[in-house]
Design a protein around this motif. Structure first.
Motif, PDB file in Angstrom:
ATOM      1  N   HIS A  30       0.847  -1.216   0.000  1.00 30.53           N
ATOM      2  CA  HIS A  30       0.000   0.000   0.000  1.00 30.53           C
ATOM      3  C   HIS A  30       0.872   1.252   0.000  1.00 30.53           C
ATOM      4  O   HIS A  30       0.640   2.197  -0.752  1.00 30.53           O
ATOM      5  CB  HIS A  30      -0.835   0.069   1.282  1.00 30.53           C
ATOM      6  CG  HIS A  30      -2.101  -0.729   1.272  1.00 30.53           C
ATOM      7  ND1 HIS A  30      -3.113  -0.546   0.368  1.00 30.53           N
ATOM      8  CD2 HIS A  30      -2.546  -1.701   2.114  1.00 30.53           C
ATOM      9  CE1 HIS A  30      -4.121  -1.357   0.631  1.00 30.53           C
ATOM     10  NE2 HIS A  30      -3.805  -2.079   1.695  1.00 30.53           N
ATOM     11  N   MET A  34       1.363   4.504  -2.682  1.00 25.99           N
ATOM     12  CA  MET A  34       0.999   5.878  -2.297  1.00 25.99           C
ATOM     13  C   MET A  34       2.211   6.802  -2.370  1.00 25.99           C
ATOM     14  O   MET A  34       2.143   7.892  -2.948  1.00 25.99           O
ATOM     15  CB  MET A  34       0.442   5.907  -0.875  1.00 25.99           C
ATOM     16  CG  MET A  34      -0.914   5.245  -0.754  1.00 25.99           C
ATOM     17  SD  MET A  34      -1.475   5.335   0.971  1.00 25.99           S
ATOM     18  CE  MET A  34      -2.622   3.965   1.000  1.00 25.99           C
ATOM     19  N   THR A  57      -5.760   0.321  -3.998  1.00 19.89           N
ATOM     20  CA  THR A  57      -4.915   1.506  -3.794  1.00 19.89           C
ATOM     21  C   THR A  57      -4.258   1.935  -5.112  1.00 19.89           C
ATOM     22  O   THR A  57      -4.235   3.122  -5.450  1.00 19.89           O
ATOM     23  CB  THR A  57      -3.844   1.225  -2.717  1.00 19.89           C
ATOM     24  OG1 THR A  57      -4.515   1.085  -1.473  1.00 19.89           O
ATOM     25  CG2 THR A  57      -2.834   2.353  -2.592  1.00 19.89           C
ATOM     26  N   CYS A  95     -12.117   2.168  -1.938  1.00 21.27           N
ATOM     27  CA  CYS A  95     -11.090   1.448  -1.167  1.00 21.27           C
ATOM     28  C   CYS A  95     -11.464  -0.012  -0.939  1.00 21.27           C
ATOM     29  O   CYS A  95     -10.695  -0.755  -0.315  1.00 21.27           O
ATOM     30  CB  CYS A  95     -10.889   2.125   0.193  1.00 21.27           C
ATOM     31  SG  CYS A  95     -10.352   3.836   0.058  1.00 21.27           S
ATOM     32  N   ALA A 101      -5.958   1.465   3.063  1.00 19.78           N
ATOM     33  CA  ALA A 101      -6.126   2.390   1.937  1.00 19.78           C
ATOM     34  C   ALA A 101      -6.923   3.613   2.390  1.00 19.78           C
ATOM     35  O   ALA A 101      -6.504   4.762   2.193  1.00 19.78           O
ATOM     36  CB  ALA A 101      -6.839   1.688   0.777  1.00 19.78           C
ATOM     37  N   LEU A 105      -5.020   7.185   2.840  1.00 22.06           N
ATOM     38  CA  LEU A 105      -5.364   8.124   1.763  1.00 22.06           C
ATOM     39  C   LEU A 105      -6.083   9.352   2.303  1.00 22.06           C
ATOM     40  O   LEU A 105      -5.929  10.450   1.756  1.00 22.06           O
ATOM     41  CB  LEU A 105      -6.217   7.422   0.702  1.00 22.06           C
ATOM     42  CG  LEU A 105      -5.434   6.458  -0.204  1.00 22.06           C
ATOM     43  CD1 LEU A 105      -6.378   5.585  -1.023  1.00 22.06           C
ATOM     44  CD2 LEU A 105      -4.480   7.234  -1.126  1.00 22.06           C
TER      45      LEU A 105
END
Ligand code: S3P
Length: 437
Positions: A30, A34, A57, A95, A101, A105
Motif C-alpha cells: 500500500h 501511495m 490503492t 477502497c 487504503a 489516503l
C-alpha cells in the motif's frame, strides 16, 4: 470486495509440509504505491501484493493521475506525480475492503487542492474513521463522514493545513501514518506520539525517499519541504500471511514446512514469539536485511503446544494474527488468555466474536471478554463456520482442519483474495484437503 459467496470445505488432514513462499506484504505494498505516486521519478516495486486491497490503492492512485504500469503479476512501475502533482478524480475513490487504503489516503488527500470522496465495501463502511478525522480536523482539514463517524468520507480542499502535535489514543500504525502523510502538506513540524510502538513502514519509506522525518522514542516528527525522490522497493513476503502456515506447520503431525522470504519487522512478529513461548518449534533461517527490513525463511516443525497468557504489551505486535493464534490456542494444552485487544472488535469483522463463535461450533470452550478471550484447548470437531467475510477468519478455520475430526465448512471466503491471492492452491500444496465451491 467481490462480495460473492465462496465456501471452503476442508476435510481433516494430518500433515502440512513442504517449501512455500507467501505473497508480498500488504502494508508495504500500500505504502509503496501511495508514496511512489507522490515521489519524483519512477518507483519500481518488486514483490508487490496482487491482492484486492492493494490493487484498489493502485487503481485510486491511477484515478488521481499517477501512471502505474504492471510489468508482471508482482512488479509495478509507478511514475510519480510529485508532491503537488496529484489531480482530483471525477468519481468516488473505492477502497473496497481496505482500511489501510482509506485511512492513509484520507491523510494524503486532506491537504490537496482538490476535493475527494472515499468509499468502501459494507465492512469498511462500518469501521471507525473518527480516529483519522479527529487529528486531521485539528490540522484544519475539512472532512465529513456519516453521523456514526464512518465512510463515505468527503474531503474538501482548505487553504492550508496546520502542523499539530498529536497523541494517538490507540496504538495504530494507520492513524500515525495518516497524520504523517498530511504533515507533508502542513505548515511547520507535525508530531505524532504513539502509546506503544506500531509498524514503522511509513516512517522508513518516507525517510528513504528523502523526507525530513525524525523518530524520537514514541514520537515521530515530519517537516514538509523536501521533495521525495523515488527509490526501488522490494517487498518481502507478508508475515501475516505466513502466520497461517506457521500454525499449520505446528499442528501438523509430521514433516516440516519452510516459508521463504518472510518480512520479520519486529513490530509484526509478536506471533512468532508467542508460538515459541507455547513450545512451537520455529527457526529463522538465513536472516538478512533487505532494504533495511529484516527478512528470513521460517522453518516450522510439528509441536506439542502449551497454553499462554499473551503479554499485553505484545498485542500490537501481533494485532492481525489473533485469528491464527486462536487456532493454535485451541490445539494447546490448557487455557490461553488474550486481554487488551479491544481493537480486534473493529477489524474487517469483530474478530473476537467471529473466532469465539466459530471455535464453539467446533466444540472448543471459549470465554469472551470485551477486550479479549480465554480459549481452552481441546479436541476439535467439524462444522459450519461463518467467516463474516473476513479473510483472516476464513484462512484460520481452514488451518483448524489439521486437528479436526470432521469436515469444516467455512462460508463467505471471497475476501481471502483481498490479502492472500492463491491461498487455496498453496494450502492444498502443503497438504490441506481444501475444496472451493
Ligand atoms: C496496518 C495497521 C494495522 C493492521 C492493518 C494494517 C497498516 O491497523 O491491523 O491490517 O498497514 O498500517 P491499525 O493501525 O488500525 O492497528
Amino acid at each position: 470486495m467481490s462480495g460473492s459467496a465462496l465456501t471452503y470445505t476442508v476435510a481433516p488432514s494430518s500433515r502440512a509440509s513442504g517449501r512455500i513462499a507467501v505473497p508480498g506484504d500488504k502494508s508495504i505494498s500500500h505504502r509503496a504505491v501511495m508514496l511512489g505516486g507522490i515521489a519524483n521519478g519512477v518507483t519500481r516495486v518488486g514483490g508487490f501484493l496482487p491482492g484486492e486491497d492493494t490493487l484498489a490503492t493502485a487503481q485510486i492512485l491511477r484515478e488521481l493521475g499517477v501512471r502505474i504500469e504492471r510489468l508482471d503479476e508482482t512488479t509495478l512501475e509507478i511514475y510519480g506525480a510529485g508532491l503537488r502533482g496529484l489531480r482530483g478524480a471525477s468519481k468516488p475513490l473505492d477502497c473496497g475492503n481496505a482500511g489501510t487504503a482509506m485511512r492513509l489516503l484520507t491523510g494524503l488527500l486532506a491537504g490537496q487542492a482538490f476535493a475527494s470522496k472515499l468509499i468502501g465495501d459494507a465492512s469498511l463502511s462500518k469501521r471507525p474513521m473518527r480516529r483519522v478525522m479527529d487529528p486531521l480536523r485539528l490540522m484544519g482539514a475539512d472532512i465529513r463522514g456519516t453521523e456514526q463517524g464512518t465512510a463515505p468520507l468527503a474531503i474538501a480542499p482548505v487553504p492550508a493545513l496546520n502542523a499539530i502535535r498529536y497523541t494517538c489514543p490507540v496504538a495504530s500504525a494507520q492513524i500515525k501514518s495518516c497524520v504523517l502523510l498530511a504533515g507533508l502538506y502542513a505548515h511547520g513540524a507535525t508530531t505524532v506520539v504513539e502509546p506503544t510502538a506500531t509498524r514503522d513502514y511509513t516512517e522508513s519509506m518516507l525517510r528513504a525517499l528523502g523526507a525530513d522525518l525524525v523518530v524520537d522514542g514514541l514520537a515521530v516528527t515530519i517537516r514538509p519541504g523536501n521533495t521525495l525522490n523515488a527509490v526501488p522497493v522490494s517487498v518481502p513476503g507478508d508475515f501475516s500471511s505466513a502466520a497461517f502456515f506457521l500454525v499449520a506447520g505446528l499442528l501438523s503431525r509430521s514433516g516440516e514446512l519452510v516459508i521463504e522470504n518472510v518480512g520479520l519487522n519486529p513490530r509484526r512478529t509478536g506471533l512468532l514469539l508467542t508460538l515459541r513461548d507455547m513450545g512451537g518449534d520455529i527457526e529463522i533461517l538465513d536472516e538478512r536485511l533487505q532494504a533495511g527490513e529484516r527478512v528470513g525463511d521460517l522453518r516450522v516443525r510439528p509441536s506439542a503446544l502449551q497454553a499462554i497468557d499473551v503479554p499485553i504489551e505484545r498485542v500490537p505486535d501481533m494485532i492481525d494474527e489473533f485469528p491464527a493464534f486462536c487456532i493454535a490456542a485451541a490445539a494447546a494444552r490448557g487455557t490461553s488468555t488474550v486481554r487488551g485487544a479491544h481493537e480486534l472488535r473493529v477489524k474487517e469483522s469483530d474478530r473476537i466474536g467471529a473466532m469465539a463463535s466459530g471455535l464453539r461450533t467446533l466444540g472448543i470452550e471459549v470465554e469472551e471478554f470485551d477486550d479479549g478471550m480465554a480459549i481452552t484447548g481441546g479436541s476439535t470437531g467439524g462444522g459450519e463456520i461463518d467467516s463474516r467475510g473476513d479473510h483472516r477468519i476464513a484462512m484460520s478455520f481452514a488451518v483448524a482442519s489439521l486437528r479436526a475430526t470432521g469436515a469444516i465448512r467455512v462460508l463467505d471466503c471471497a475476501n481471502v483474495a483481498t490479502s492472500f491471492p492463491g491461498f487455496e492452491g498453496l494450502a492444498s500444496s502443503v497438504g490441506l484437503d481444501l475444496g472451493v465451491t
